[in-house]
Design a protein around this motif. Structure first.
Motif, PDB file in Angstrom:
ATOM      1  N   ASN A  40      -4.109   8.990   3.441  1.00  9.67           N
ATOM      2  CA  ASN A  40      -3.944   8.996   1.790  1.00  9.67           C
ATOM      3  C   ASN A  40      -3.590  10.328   1.067  1.00  9.67           C
ATOM      4  N   ARG A  42       0.296  12.049  -0.139  1.00 13.53           N
ATOM      5  CA  ARG A  42      -0.342  12.645  -1.880  1.00 13.53           C
ATOM      6  C   ARG A  42       1.134  10.843  -2.262  1.00 13.53           C
ATOM      7  N   GLN A  45      -1.186   7.405  -3.105  1.00 13.18           N
ATOM      8  CA  GLN A  45      -2.223   8.511  -4.271  1.00 13.18           C
ATOM      9  C   GLN A  45      -1.290   8.534  -5.453  1.00 13.18           C
ATOM     10  N   GLN A  46       0.254   8.724  -5.422  1.00 10.10           N
ATOM     11  CA  GLN A  46       0.612   8.461  -6.971  1.00 10.10           C
ATOM     12  C   GLN A  46       1.036   6.863  -6.792  1.00 10.10           C
ATOM     13  N   GLU A  48      -1.081   4.663  -6.414  1.00 10.18           N
ATOM     14  CA  GLU A  48      -2.141   4.407  -7.084  1.00 10.18           C
ATOM     15  C   GLU A  48      -2.267   4.251  -8.444  1.00 10.18           C
ATOM     16  N   LYS A  49      -2.499   5.870  -8.504  1.00  7.97           N
ATOM     17  CA  LYS A  49      -1.950   5.992 -10.035  1.00  7.97           C
ATOM     18  C   LYS A  49      -1.103   5.330 -10.651  1.00  7.97           C
ATOM     19  N   HIS A  59      -8.861   1.761 -11.889  1.00  8.61           N
ATOM     20  CA  HIS A  59      -7.986   1.212 -10.369  1.00  8.61           C
ATOM     21  C   HIS A  59      -7.450   0.854  -9.783  1.00  8.61           C
ATOM     22  N   ALA A 212     -12.397   2.372  -0.661  1.00  7.86           N
ATOM     23  CA  ALA A 212     -11.179   3.205  -0.345  1.00  7.86           C
ATOM     24  C   ALA A 212     -12.084   4.125   1.396  1.00  7.86           C
ATOM     25  N   LYS A 233      -5.277   1.173   5.851  1.00  8.57           N
ATOM     26  CA  LYS A 233      -4.522   2.471   5.491  1.00  8.57           C
ATOM     27  C   LYS A 233      -3.070   2.050   4.464  1.00  8.57           C
ATOM     28  N   GLU A 236       2.569   6.091   3.749  1.00 14.19           N
ATOM     29  CA  GLU A 236       3.453   6.888   3.341  1.00 14.19           C
ATOM     30  C   GLU A 236       4.460   6.617   3.139  1.00 14.19           C
TER      31      GLU A 236
END
Ligand code: T4K
Length: 382
Positions: A40, A42, A45-46, A48-49, A59, A212, A233, A236
């Motif tokens: 998880n 950065r 996360q970016q 996913e956003k 989501h 998640a 998962k 990166e």
């Protein structure tokens, strides 16, 4: 048949859309320096956003591949039962249903769109049914409104396998925002790729939280394990590929759409060929170019596929064999071929021709030339 249309190098059904080395290198440098490669991070996360914004949902949960994304999504349905789906799909769809502890029930497809038929799905609903899982085959949106109605009337969960449907839309809304959730594959062969990868798009906060957890061994925090989970998962580097590729997606779609038009211009009037129907309110991402070849004497899907192969063109029989014919699913009551005539015909006569953004128009013209030469010469022999 020797042909001057034979490409000098192999032409595959697809090639990945890749970022350039100069685009990648600052990100790789950062990853090598920070040594934060997964769990998880950065970039995940970016991504996913950005993807949630792209799909128009609250989501988006990223996964290591589409198969695990779908399996874990199906595991969120606690009551085990029957999941109505299509036999005309990649085996991963069915494997995911079974891995999640449910039973697949096959219903036939529409002969023209190649998607699960809502009428046939409605007939298959029983007291054991818990969910419907249509597939947006080759990026062609299925009859989503009809499935929403069946799901509502029978209180069923509605998930979509949208592995192929990144950037496709229905009534101007992106695929990804329909049903209870949708699954995507970001495999190297897909229009939008993270090398290996996948995602679930949903508006349901509880579902997103549960997914998640499930993708991270059920671990909520260092000393808090809430239950069963696995490792699904995204890493990166995959997320970086995704972030860079997302910027290019409109350009890729433009190229694919133009190549789709060339295929249609060259092949629409060729006898014995039939094409996938796209409903008027839908837009396909043009990721695949499937064609059905009617058997006529020596003209058949298999003969054409071999002919193209001899000429360095590696088309693919997606999806052959149909999932109702592969073990152990062929033992299911719903798997009998006589109840699935459309899936049987489509699976036995489908061929996906090469299509990817790096393909040139003149290569598409040459491939079509090979197809026309083959059909003409076999027709003359009859
Ligand atoms: N649901 C549906 C409806 C799906 O179609 C899929 C996957 C899934 C679920 C599951 O999603 P994932 O778990 O895979 O994320 C490919 C893909 O492996 C598979 O992702 C995809 N569907 C399926 C339709 O196609 P193959 O066995 O046909 O791929 P392969 O390795 O023969 O590649 C085809 C061509 O692509 C090659 O001839 C050359 C080119 N290629 C391939 C790879 C892997 C490259 O140029 N570079 C590469 O790295 O399954």
């Amino acid at each position: 048949m020797p042909s001057n249309k034979k490409p000098s190098e192999a032409v595959f059904v697809t090639r990945p859309n890749l970022p350039s080395f100069s685009e990648l290198s600052p990100f790789l440098k950062e990853l090598l320096e920070t040594k934060l490669l997964t769990n998880n991070g950065r970039f995940v996360q970016q991504l996913e956003k950005e993807l949630a914004g792209f799909f128009g949902v609250r989501h988006c949960i990223a996964f290591s591949n589409g198969t695990l994304a779908l399996e874990l999504l199906l595991r969120t349905i606690k009551k085990k039962g029957e999941v109505i789906t299509t036999p005309f799909t990649f085996p991963a769809t069915i494997h995911a249903i079974v891995a999640a502890g449910h039973t697949p029930v096959f219903a036939d497809i529409d002969a023209e769109t190649f998607n699960l038929s809502p009428e046939n799905a409605a007939v298959a609903v029983s007291e054991k049914t818990i969910a419907i899982l249509p597939v947006n085959v080759f990026g062609n949106p299925c009859d989503i409104e009809a499935f929403e109605k069946i799901a509502r009337e029978n209180s069923l969960t509605l998930f979509f396998d949208s592995a192929h449907a990144f950037h496709s839309s229905l009534n101007g809304k992106k695929i990804g925002c329909f049903g209870d959730a949708e699954m995507f594959s970001f495999h190297a062969t897909k229009l939008f790729t993270t090398i290996e990868g996948g995602a679930v798009a949903t508006n349901n906060q509880n579902l997103a939280n549960e997914l998640a957890l499930l993708r991270n061994f059920g671990i909520a925090s260092e000393e808090n394990v809430l239950g069963w989970g696995t490792n699904a998962k995204m890493n990166e580097i995959s997320a970086v590929f995704g972030l860079l590729n997302l910027k290019k997606i409109s350009g890729i779609i433009k190229k694919l759409t133009a190549l789709h038009k060339v295929y249609h211009r060259e092949l629409d009037s060729v006898p014995f060929l039939r094409f996938q129907k796209i409903q008027e309110s839908a837009r396909t991402n043009c990721q695949y170019f499937p064609v059905l070849i009617e058997t006529h004497g020596n003209i058949s899907r298999d003969a054409l596929c071999s002919e193209l192969k001899k000429n360095n063109v590696f088309a693919r029989k997606y999806f052959f064999p149909a999932c109702n014919t592969i073990p152990p699913y062929n033992a299911l009551e719903s798997a009998q071929k006589q109840n699935l005539p459309n899936a049987t015909i489509v699976s036995d006569s489908i061929l996906c021709l090469p299509l990817y953004a790096g393909l040139e128009k003149k290569q598409v013209v040459s491939i079509c030339g090979l197809i026309k030469d083959f059909i003409d010469s076999e027709k003359q022999k009859q």
